[in-house]
Write a protein that holds these residues in place. Structure first.
Motif, PDB file in Angstrom:
ATOM      1  N   PHE A 137     -28.386  -5.257 -37.318  1.00 43.86           N
ATOM      2  CA  PHE A 137     -28.361  -4.267 -36.248  1.00 43.86           C
ATOM      3  C   PHE A 137     -26.953  -4.249 -35.646  1.00 43.86           C
ATOM      4  N   ILE A 138     -26.402  -3.043 -35.492  1.00 48.38           N
ATOM      5  CA  ILE A 138     -25.075  -2.882 -34.894  1.00 48.38           C
ATOM      6  C   ILE A 138     -25.254  -2.741 -33.391  1.00 48.38           C
ATOM      7  N   SER A 139     -24.587  -3.598 -32.629  1.00 44.83           N
ATOM      8  CA  SER A 139     -24.788  -3.566 -31.183  1.00 44.83           C
ATOM      9  C   SER A 139     -23.616  -2.951 -30.434  1.00 44.83           C
ATOM     10  N   ASP A 140     -22.421  -3.026 -30.973  1.00 42.62           N
ATOM     11  CA  ASP A 140     -21.267  -2.480 -30.268  1.00 42.62           C
ATOM     12  C   ASP A 140     -20.113  -2.372 -31.247  1.00 42.62           C
ATOM     13  N   ARG A 141     -19.073  -1.647 -30.837  1.00 39.98           N
ATOM     14  CA  ARG A 141     -17.877  -1.513 -31.658  1.00 39.98           C
ATOM     15  C   ARG A 141     -16.740  -2.231 -30.962  1.00 39.98           C
ATOM     16  N   LEU A 142     -16.343  -3.320 -31.554  1.00 40.33           N
ATOM     17  CA  LEU A 142     -15.275  -4.102 -30.949  1.00 40.33           C
ATOM     18  C   LEU A 142     -14.002  -3.282 -30.835  1.00 40.33           C
ATOM     19  N   LYS A 143     -13.798  -2.380 -31.761  1.00 40.57           N
ATOM     20  CA  LYS A 143     -12.557  -1.599 -31.784  1.00 40.57           C
ATOM     21  C   LYS A 143     -12.684  -0.262 -31.058  1.00 40.57           C
ATOM     22  N   ASP A 144     -13.820  -0.049 -30.359  1.00 45.61           N
ATOM     23  CA  ASP A 144     -14.003   1.166 -29.553  1.00 45.61           C
ATOM     24  C   ASP A 144     -14.002   2.449 -30.368  1.00 45.61           C
ATOM     25  N   MET A 145     -14.277   2.355 -31.658  1.00 39.03           N
ATOM     26  CA  MET A 145     -14.270   3.553 -32.496  1.00 39.03           C
ATOM     27  C   MET A 145     -15.359   4.524 -32.062  1.00 39.03           C
ATOM     28  N   ILE A 146     -15.026   5.813 -32.102  1.00 39.40           N
ATOM     29  CA  ILE A 146     -15.977   6.887 -31.812  1.00 39.40           C
ATOM     30  C   ILE A 146     -16.338   7.548 -33.134  1.00 39.40           C
ATOM     31  N   ILE A 147     -17.625   7.774 -33.379  1.00 37.51           N
ATOM     32  CA  ILE A 147     -18.058   8.478 -34.591  1.00 37.51           C
ATOM     33  C   ILE A 147     -18.604   9.833 -34.170  1.00 37.51           C
ATOM     34  N   SER A 148     -17.891  10.882 -34.532  1.00 31.98           N
ATOM     35  CA  SER A 148     -18.263  12.238 -34.136  1.00 31.98           C
ATOM     36  C   SER A 148     -18.540  13.078 -35.375  1.00 31.98           C
ATOM     37  N   GLY A 149     -19.816  13.396 -35.594  1.00 30.94           N
ATOM     38  CA  GLY A 149     -20.176  14.187 -36.769  1.00 30.94           C
ATOM     39  C   GLY A 149     -19.779  13.526 -38.074  1.00 30.94           C
ATOM     40  N   GLY A 150     -19.797  12.189 -38.109  1.00 28.32           N
ATOM     41  CA  GLY A 150     -19.428  11.463 -39.310  1.00 28.32           C
ATOM     42  C   GLY A 150     -17.954  11.146 -39.426  1.00 28.32           C
ATOM     43  N   GLU A 151     -17.133  11.676 -38.516  1.00 25.36           N
ATOM     44  CA  GLU A 151     -15.687  11.416 -38.531  1.00 25.36           C
ATOM     45  C   GLU A 151     -15.372  10.242 -37.602  1.00 25.36           C
ATOM     46  N   ASN A 152     -14.557   9.314 -38.099  1.00 20.27           N
ATOM     47  CA  ASN A 152     -14.135   8.182 -37.274  1.00 20.27           C
ATOM     48  C   ASN A 152     -12.953   8.577 -36.393  1.00 20.27           C
ATOM     49  N   ILE A 153     -13.068   8.298 -35.100  1.00 16.16           N
ATOM     50  CA  ILE A 153     -11.985   8.583 -34.160  1.00 16.16           C
ATOM     51  C   ILE A 153     -11.637   7.279 -33.454  1.00 16.16           C
ATOM     52  N   TYR A 154     -10.369   6.871 -33.543  1.00 17.59           N
ATOM     53  CA  TYR A 154      -9.921   5.675 -32.850  1.00 17.59           C
ATOM     54  C   TYR A 154      -9.191   6.106 -31.579  1.00 17.59           C
ATOM     55  N   PRO A 155      -9.707   5.728 -30.419  1.00 11.72           N
ATOM     56  CA  PRO A 155      -9.135   6.189 -29.158  1.00 11.72           C
ATOM     57  C   PRO A 155      -7.643   5.914 -29.005  1.00 11.72           C
ATOM     58  N   ALA A 156      -7.151   4.803 -29.555  1.00 15.89           N
ATOM     59  CA  ALA A 156      -5.741   4.449 -29.359  1.00 15.89           C
ATOM     60  C   ALA A 156      -4.806   5.539 -29.843  1.00 15.89           C
ATOM     61  N   GLN A 157      -5.164   6.175 -30.954  1.00 15.38           N
ATOM     62  CA  GLN A 157      -4.305   7.231 -31.498  1.00 15.38           C
ATOM     63  C   GLN A 157      -4.267   8.434 -30.558  1.00 15.38           C
ATOM     64  N   VAL A 158      -5.415   8.782 -29.984  1.00 11.65           N
ATOM     65  CA  VAL A 158      -5.487   9.920 -29.061  1.00 11.65           C
ATOM     66  C   VAL A 158      -4.777   9.561 -27.751  1.00 11.65           C
ATOM     67  N   GLU A 159      -4.997   8.344 -27.283  1.00 12.76           N
ATOM     68  CA  GLU A 159      -4.370   7.892 -26.039  1.00 12.76           C
ATOM     69  C   GLU A 159      -2.846   7.897 -26.150  1.00 12.76           C
ATOM     70  N   GLN A 160      -2.355   7.530 -27.311  1.00  7.98           N
ATOM     71  CA  GLN A 160      -0.912   7.495 -27.537  1.00  7.98           C
ATOM     72  C   GLN A 160      -0.297   8.876 -27.351  1.00  7.98           C
ATOM     73  N   GLN A 161      -0.969   9.898 -27.831  1.00 12.42           N
ATOM     74  CA  GLN A 161      -0.467  11.269 -27.703  1.00 12.42           C
ATOM     75  C   GLN A 161      -0.543  11.763 -26.259  1.00 12.42           C
ATOM     76  N   ILE A 162      -1.651  11.468 -25.579  1.00  5.96           N
ATOM     77  CA  ILE A 162      -1.801  11.913 -24.192  1.00  5.96           C
ATOM     78  C   ILE A 162      -0.795  11.201 -23.293  1.00  5.96           C
ATOM     79  N   ALA A 163      -0.556   9.915 -23.565  1.00  6.96           N
ATOM     80  CA  ALA A 163       0.372   9.134 -22.749  1.00  6.96           C
ATOM     81  C   ALA A 163       1.797   9.662 -22.830  1.00  6.96           C
ATOM     82  N   ALA A 164       2.089  10.458 -23.853  1.00 13.30           N
ATOM     83  CA  ALA A 164       3.440  11.020 -23.997  1.00 13.30           C
ATOM     84  C   ALA A 164       3.726  12.077 -22.932  1.00 13.30           C
TER      85      ALA A 164
END
Length: 518
Positions: free
Chosen positions: A412-439
């Motif tokens: 059983f999967i209880s949590d994602r240590l790496k905070d990955m988001i799965i949207s419609g089967g696509e893996n999204i890693y917040p760090a990559q999005v955060e890096q762009q917004i932080a610019a």
């Protein structure tokens, strides 16, 4: 025979499955012997153009016969296939081309406007274009290197077979995974990784040479390629390649071709059973429904069970080619929400921070070991060093996911240590999005979390602290990301806060943000 890898599969199938349909696509139907001949011709044509063992061959295009022909031709030549996600933005595609050092890019004509800028300032020396739509009147893309038409190149190749020495330990595919700290990592899948994964699927999913698999998920994803297409072709079944997902067309194809297998994510199966034609379509041929990415909602399970169908679910990742565990249909109800049992030739364990096995029911990090698991990342020695644990029986992959085993051995999967988001089967890693917004100059702090979504399972939401003396709107944040990231990675909403909850060391406490804003 010197070639013991994927490149030999279709050659061996041409005799065993002569006259049987291998592929059905927009290009028509191909038998195994026709597919083998085209693979041989393309292999020779690529060799004539200077491609040699170890060279990287990138592919940017939707599902097509050309995708698989290029994959098997690269394998026949001892070259390395690099499939690219068509939903990425030009800078993301360019990074993968630069990082992999691909010498050749094969791309569909409809993606020329994406491929042209992405191929600049890379090692790409030549581009082959696959005609996947009628010629259009707009100005042709300005490619920075010579361009040839895929069919013309293939036709120029000799029909004799090149028997290049390829071992199971040799690199077959580089698949880029979303980066947890910025840039993606290239997972190095060997011929052995993909072969053993296919054997796991054949063992646990009970495929036969009479199966007809409808590929509605893109082959540039490891799930569609490793769990869907390759095992069916290894067994000698048939594959229907769809360039894009349309639920009504899926139902029509099931009835027309007596489809037996479909792989997808919960969203795709939900849209199929919600289509007006669902009740009146003959789907009696279906017997294997494989779903990954997240648990299937109960209402979707109900809809399919009413028609006598159950799901095979599972857990995995690019690094496991991709199967780690599988939940057989008989357990879809009693073990609802579980990732299932380890694949037949794969070991899975849950460990504490000292890598000691956790007792039943105790949450720890999930680690995977087996012949389907990669042993390194392309050009990322630091990521390789931090992602594996060396044990007496070999390397164990540290997945970064948290979970536990129940008393019956189901994961059983209880949590994602790496905070990955799965949207419609696509893996999204917040760090990559955060890096762009932080610019953005106006951003003092940012965190991206996943929020529940009825259609996609979850979607990203940005939580932003605006720098004192600046102003910022949601539209400004989202427009800043447009063109820099794939559209599915762009947050669907932005929340502005005065401050972020932080740990004593200054790290943002994302669980707190999820409780408040998810």
């Amino acid at each position: 025979m010197k070639n013991h890898g994927l490149g030999d599969w279709i050659h061996r199938r041409r005799v065993r499955s002569r006259g049987r349909t291998a592929l059905i696509s927009a290009a028509g139907e191909q038998t195994y012997d026709q597919l083998a001949q085209r693979v041989d011709q393309l292999t020779n044509a690529l060799a004539d153009r200077g491609l040699s063992p170890g060279d990287r061959v990138a592919y940017l295009g939707e599902n097509s016969a050309a995708f698989l022909e290029t994959l098997f031709a690269a394998g026949s030549l001892g070259a390395v296939f690099v499939p690219l996600n068509t939903r990425l933005a030009p800078p993301e595609i360019q990074f993968a081309l630069q990082d992999s050092g691909a010498r050749l890019l094969v791309t569909s004509t409809t993606l020329s406007a994406l491929a042209a800028p992405a191929s600049r300032d890379t090692a790409v020396e030549r581009i082959l274009t696959v005609e996947d739509a009628p010629s259009r009147s707009e100005e042709p893309a300005a490619f920075p290197v010579p361009v040839e038409q895929f069919e013309a190149v293939l036709a120029s190749g000799g029909t004799g077979r090149l028997d290049v020495a390829v071992e199971l330990d040799d690199l077959a595919v580089i698949l880029y995974t979303s980066g947890t700290t910025g840039n993606p990592k290239g997972a190095m899948l060997t011929h052995g990784n993909l072969t053993w994964n296919a054997i796991n699927v054949l063992t646990d999913f009970d495929l036969s040479s009479k199966d007809v698999a409808l590929m509605i998920a893109p082959l540039f994803h490891v799930a569609a390629l490793g769990q869907g297409a390759l095992p069916v072709l290894l067994k000698g079944g048939s594959i229907i390649l769809e360039q894009r997902f349309e639920p009504g067309r899926v139902l029509a194809l099931i009835e027309e071709h007596q489809v037996t297998n479909i792989s997808g994510v919960p969203t795709t199966f939900q849209l199929i059973c919600e289509h007006p034609a669902w009740e009146d379509t003959d789907i009696s041929s279906l017997r294997n429904l494989t779903c990954g990415g997240s648990a299937v909602p109960l209402r979707v399970l109900d809809a399919y069970e009413r028609r006598g169908l159950a799901f095979t679910m599972g857990y995995g990742m690019t690094e496991t080619s991709p199967g780690a565990t599988t939940l057989p249909p008989a357990y879809s109800r009693p073990k609802q929400g579980s990732g299932g049992l380890p694949h037949f030739h794969t070991d899975v364990r849950v460990v504490d921070p000292s890598d000691r096995p956790c007792p039943v029911g105790e949450v720890g990090e999930i680690q995977v070991h087996g012949p389907n698991v990669i042993t390194e990342y392309w050009n990322r020695p630091e990521a390789t060093a931090s992602s594996f644990v060396q044990e007496a029986d070999g390397l164990w992959l540290k997945t970064g996911d948290m979970g536990y085993f129940d008393e019956d051995g189901f994961l059983f999967i209880s949590d994602r240590l790496k905070d990955m988001i799965i949207s419609g089967g696509e893996n999204i890693y917040p760090a990559q999005v955060e890096q762009q917004i932080a610019a953005l100059e106006a951003v003092a702090a940012v965190a991206v979390i996943g929020v529940e979504d009825a259609r996609w399972g979850e979607v990203p939401r940005a939580v932003v602290v605006v720098r004192e003396g600046h102003e910022l709107t949601e539209d400004q944040v989202l427009s800043h990301l447009d063109g820099k990231l794939a559209r599915y990675k762009i947050p669907k909403s932005v929340v502005f806060v005065e401050s972020m909850p932080r740990t004593a060391s200054g790290k943002i406490r994302k669980p707190d943000l999820r409780r408040q804003f998810a």
